[in-house]
Design a protein around this motif. Structure first.
Motif, PDB file in Angstrom:
ATOM      1  N   ILE A  64       0.838  -1.201   0.000  1.00  0.00           N
ATOM      2  CA  ILE A  64       0.000   0.000   0.000  1.00  0.00           C
ATOM      3  C   ILE A  64       0.874   1.253   0.000  1.00  0.00           C
ATOM      4  N   GLY A  65       2.006   1.196   0.688  1.00  0.00           N
ATOM      5  CA  GLY A  65       2.909   2.347   0.723  1.00  0.00           C
ATOM      6  C   GLY A  65       3.418   2.721  -0.651  1.00  0.00           C
ATOM      7  N   VAL A  66       3.839   1.728  -1.442  1.00  0.00           N
ATOM      8  CA  VAL A  66       4.307   2.003  -2.801  1.00  0.00           C
ATOM      9  C   VAL A  66       3.171   2.582  -3.648  1.00  0.00           C
ATOM     10  N   ILE A  67       1.979   2.005  -3.508  1.00  0.00           N
ATOM     11  CA  ILE A  67       0.825   2.479  -4.280  1.00  0.00           C
ATOM     12  C   ILE A  67       0.515   3.937  -3.959  1.00  0.00           C
ATOM     13  N   LEU A  68       0.529   4.285  -2.663  1.00  0.00           N
ATOM     14  CA  LEU A  68       0.224   5.666  -2.276  1.00  0.00           C
ATOM     15  C   LEU A  68       1.313   6.634  -2.715  1.00  0.00           C
ATOM     16  N   LEU A  69       2.573   6.217  -2.648  1.00  0.00           N
ATOM     17  CA  LEU A  69       3.661   7.077  -3.110  1.00  0.00           C
ATOM     18  C   LEU A  69       3.471   7.447  -4.578  1.00  0.00           C
ATOM     19  N   LEU A  70       3.132   6.465  -5.399  1.00  0.00           N
ATOM     20  CA  LEU A  70       2.975   6.728  -6.832  1.00  0.00           C
ATOM     21  C   LEU A  70       1.672   7.457  -7.135  1.00  0.00           C
ATOM     22  N   LEU A  71       0.621   7.196  -6.361  1.00  0.00           N
ATOM     23  CA  LEU A  71      -0.623   7.935  -6.542  1.00  0.00           C
ATOM     24  C   LEU A  71      -0.408   9.418  -6.294  1.00  0.00           C
ATOM     25  N   LEU A  72       0.258   9.751  -5.186  1.00  0.00           N
ATOM     26  CA  LEU A  72       0.497  11.162  -4.862  1.00  0.00           C
ATOM     27  C   LEU A  72       1.386  11.829  -5.890  1.00  0.00           C
ATOM     28  N   LEU A  73       2.332  11.095  -6.449  1.00  0.00           N
ATOM     29  CA  LEU A  73       3.132  11.655  -7.537  1.00  0.00           C
ATOM     30  C   LEU A  73       2.260  11.943  -8.749  1.00  0.00           C
ATOM     31  N   GLY A  74       1.390  11.010  -9.093  1.00  0.00           N
ATOM     32  CA  GLY A  74       0.511  11.209 -10.240  1.00  0.00           C
ATOM     33  C   GLY A  74      -0.420  12.385 -10.067  1.00  0.00           C
ATOM     34  N   LEU A  75      -0.861  12.637  -8.841  1.00  0.00           N
ATOM     35  CA  LEU A  75      -1.757  13.764  -8.587  1.00  0.00           C
ATOM     36  C   LEU A  75      -1.090  15.110  -8.831  1.00  0.00           C
ATOM     37  N   GLU A  76       0.237  15.143  -8.854  1.00  0.00           N
ATOM     38  CA  GLU A  76       0.956  16.394  -9.082  1.00  0.00           C
ATOM     39  C   GLU A  76       0.916  16.827 -10.550  1.00  0.00           C
ATOM     40  N   TYR A  77       0.565  15.921 -11.462  1.00  0.00           N
ATOM     41  CA  TYR A  77       0.678  16.213 -12.897  1.00  0.00           C
ATOM     42  C   TYR A  77      -0.573  15.768 -13.632  1.00  0.00           C
ATOM     43  N   SER A  78      -0.860  16.468 -14.739  1.00  0.00           N
ATOM     44  CA  SER A  78      -2.007  16.135 -15.562  1.00  0.00           C
ATOM     45  C   SER A  78      -1.616  15.131 -16.635  1.00  0.00           C
ATOM     46  N   ALA A  79      -2.639  14.563 -17.309  1.00  0.00           N
ATOM     47  CA  ALA A  79      -2.378  13.587 -18.362  1.00  0.00           C
ATOM     48  C   ALA A  79      -1.619  14.217 -19.523  1.00  0.00           C
ATOM     49  N   SER A  80      -1.962  15.461 -19.863  1.00  0.00           N
ATOM     50  CA  SER A  80      -1.258  16.124 -20.974  1.00  0.00           C
ATOM     51  C   SER A  80       0.208  16.360 -20.626  1.00  0.00           C
ATOM     52  N   GLU A  81       0.491  16.698 -19.355  1.00  0.00           N
ATOM     53  CA  GLU A  81       1.883  16.873 -18.928  1.00  0.00           C
ATOM     54  C   GLU A  81       2.647  15.559 -19.005  1.00  0.00           C
ATOM     55  N   LEU A  82       1.975  14.442 -18.682  1.00  0.00           N
ATOM     56  CA  LEU A  82       2.614  13.140 -18.770  1.00  0.00           C
ATOM     57  C   LEU A  82       2.994  12.811 -20.206  1.00  0.00           C
ATOM     58  N   VAL A  83       2.048  13.016 -21.131  1.00  0.00           N
ATOM     59  CA  VAL A  83       2.316  12.705 -22.537  1.00  0.00           C
ATOM     60  C   VAL A  83       3.444  13.583 -23.072  1.00  0.00           C
ATOM     61  N   THR A  84       3.416  14.876 -22.715  1.00  0.00           N
ATOM     62  CA  THR A  84       4.486  15.776 -23.148  1.00  0.00           C
ATOM     63  C   THR A  84       5.830  15.321 -22.608  1.00  0.00           C
ATOM     64  N   SER A  85       5.838  14.899 -21.339  1.00  0.00           N
ATOM     65  CA  SER A  85       7.077  14.419 -20.731  1.00  0.00           C
ATOM     66  C   SER A  85       7.599  13.182 -21.450  1.00  0.00           C
ATOM     67  N   LEU A  86       6.695  12.249 -21.776  1.00  0.00           N
ATOM     68  CA  LEU A  86       7.111  11.033 -22.474  1.00  0.00           C
ATOM     69  C   LEU A  86       7.668  11.357 -23.857  1.00  0.00           C
ATOM     70  N   LYS A  87       7.030  12.295 -24.539  1.00  0.00           N
ATOM     71  CA  LYS A  87       7.486  12.666 -25.886  1.00  0.00           C
ATOM     72  C   LYS A  87       8.865  13.304 -25.843  1.00  0.00           C
ATOM     73  N   THR A  88       9.105  14.125 -24.830  1.00  0.00           N
ATOM     74  CA  THR A  88      10.373  14.852 -24.769  1.00  0.00           C
ATOM     75  C   THR A  88      11.488  14.047 -24.106  1.00  0.00           C
ATOM     76  N   GLN A  89      11.122  13.072 -23.259  1.00  0.00           N
ATOM     77  CA  GLN A  89      12.126  12.370 -22.477  1.00  0.00           C
ATOM     78  C   GLN A  89      12.513  10.996 -23.027  1.00  0.00           C
ATOM     79  N   TYR A  90      11.905  10.561 -24.143  1.00  0.00           N
ATOM     80  CA  TYR A  90      12.226   9.201 -24.596  1.00  0.00           C
ATOM     81  C   TYR A  90      13.700   9.026 -24.970  1.00  0.00           C
ATOM     82  N   PRO A  91      14.412  10.052 -25.510  1.00  0.00           N
ATOM     83  CA  PRO A  91      15.861   9.850 -25.708  1.00  0.00           C
ATOM     84  C   PRO A  91      16.593   9.637 -24.386  1.00  0.00           C
ATOM     85  N   SER A  92      16.157  10.341 -23.355  1.00  0.00           N
ATOM     86  CA  SER A  92      16.770  10.144 -22.037  1.00  0.00           C
ATOM     87  C   SER A  92      16.487   8.742 -21.510  1.00  0.00           C
TER      88      SER A  92
END
Length: 430
Positions: A64-92
């Motif tokens: 449950i601790g791991v699940i909550l850690l990642l949930l709270l991280l996800g709440l900091e960002y929107s879906a569009s920000e995630l997609v933008t991050s994936l598009k820009t960070q795939y070379p990294s």
């Protein structure tokens, strides 16, 4: 002593001990994670005073601790920000894979473990711990830093890559043919794609359905939805952590803000349990025989992870301080590395102790590199500046030297704009 009584006594002692450890860590300006792990080692299997009654509860609490850690991280960002991050960070992400999977694969081949052992140990050294890093970013107050989206972009790519890696590794370990491995891979990718689609296209609808003016109802619905999705994701060969992260991404606006406030204390409690459980599940007697090879592998991959973070932050136009902070933050390994080793141990038993020692080293060193990499580099640069053309006693690297040390390229500016510099200097005073 009655089972329930023993459980209550052990749990009360553990939670009280965590509170004391956390306060002590705060007094000395250190992340409490290394101390939680050492406490787990002291009271786990082979430790000073093994805790038996609360073992099952602690295991569930750790998940449950791991699940909550990642949930709270996800709440900091929107879906569009995630997609933008994936598009820009795939070379990294590609650089991350090459730099950090290669040492594990080479070490396994040198130890004579064969191709399957090489693939398994490559995964152990490749994947950073999202749970540890999420806790470190929170402890150090860096969630608002300019380099944090870059760090999360790399972590998300790693976690999503597990949807491909874990089914393939499982198929290799089981000796399953190409057809069986392909089916497992398609199911995992389809699950991730479906949840991402819901988050992107229907995130507002999901937020509206979850929303409630009653804090109790909001807490129950968000927590229940997260645990349910995480369990389904795990059943479909996708990481529960990825499922929880995507739930956080799907929620936005007032719902996300309210959920953050309600779930933060729960996250802190169960995250501490997770780190203690990791120590509890490690037998200290297994560590000394493999400590030297694990330490050598850890040293190499500390450097490769710092290089990964530095490169990823440079591509995003982050200044020098943020680049070193990003690199130091990515060092910790944890839950995924242990999962990979647990899968492979039946085929290659020798991977268990060395993976445990390796992860234990880096899960302790990781919070320290996150805190001290950038200050240490700044001290070295200042020392070199005093001995060079910068003049004695200046304590600063000359402007010409700083400019020449930053590689030029079309992908990122050499230095951030003035407001960005001000923000970065403000955020570095931690």
């Amino acid at each position: 002593m009655h089972d329930t009584t023993a459980l209550l006594v052990e749990l009360g002692s553990v939670i009280l001990g965590l509170g004391i450890i956390g306060r002590f860590a705060g007094r000395i300006g250190l992340s409490p994670i290394p101390l939680y792990l050492l406490a787990g080692l002291a009271f786990g299997e082979g430790g000073l005073l093994p805790l038996g009654a609360s073992e099952e509860f602690t295991a569930v609490g750790a998940e449950i601790g791991v699940i909550l850690l990642l949930l709270l991280l996800g709440l900091e960002y929107s879906a569009s920000e995630l997609v933008t991050s994936l598009k820009t960070q795939y070379p990294s992400g590609a650089v991350d894979f090459v730099l950090n999977a290669t040492p594990g694969a080479v070490a396994a081949l040198l130890l004579g473990w064969g191709p399957v052992g090489a693939v398994a140990l490559a995964g152990v050294t490749w994947i950073s711990s999202s749970g540890v890093i999420a806790k470190v970013l929170t402890d150090l107050g860096r969630l608002g830093n300019r380099e944090t989206p870059v760090i999360l972009g790399v972590l998300v790519i790693e976690d999503l890559s597990m949807a491909v890696y874990l089914p393939l590794l499982t198929a290799m370990l089981a000796g399953v043919g190409l057809a069986g491995g392909s089916i497992a891979l398609l199911i995992a990718l389809g699950t991730v794609g479906f949840v991402l689609y819901l988050a992107l296209r229907h995130g507002r609808l999901i937020s509206r359905a979850v929303s409630s003016d009653n804090p109790e109802m909001l807490l129950l619905v968000v927590l229940g939805l997260t645990v349910l999705v995480a369990g389904v994701a795990q059943q479909l060969q996708v990481s529960a952590a990825v499922g929880a992260f995507l739930v956080g991404i799907a929620l936005s606006g007032e719902v996300a803000e309210g959920a953050r406030k309600l779930l933060t204390p729960l996250r802190d409690l169960f995250a501490a349990v997770f780190f203690v459980f990791f120590g509890l599940s490690t037998n200290p007697a297994e560590i000394p025989p493999v400590l030297l090879p694990a330490a050598l592998l850890a040293i190499v991959t500390v450097l490769t992870k710092i290089a990964t973070g530095w490169y990823a932050a440079r591509r995003a136009g982050i200044g020098s301080r943020g680049r070193w902070r990003a690199g130091g933050t990515l060092v910790a390994r944890g839950e995924f590395s242990i999962v990979i080793a647990g899968l492979a141990v039946a085929t290659e038993p020798r991977i268990g102790p060395i993976a445990t020692a390796y992860v234990l080293i880096l899960v302790i060193v990781g919070p320290l590199t996150a805190r001290w990499t950038q200050p240490v580099v700044a001290r070295i640069q200042a020392w070199r500046g005093r001995d060079g053309s910068g003049g004695k006693g200046s304590g600063e690297v000359p402007a010409a030297r700083t400019a020449s040390a930053e590689p030029a390229g079309p992908v990122a500016p050499a230095e951030p704009t003035a407001p960005a510099v001000q923000e970065e200097f403000a955020s570095s005073a931690d």
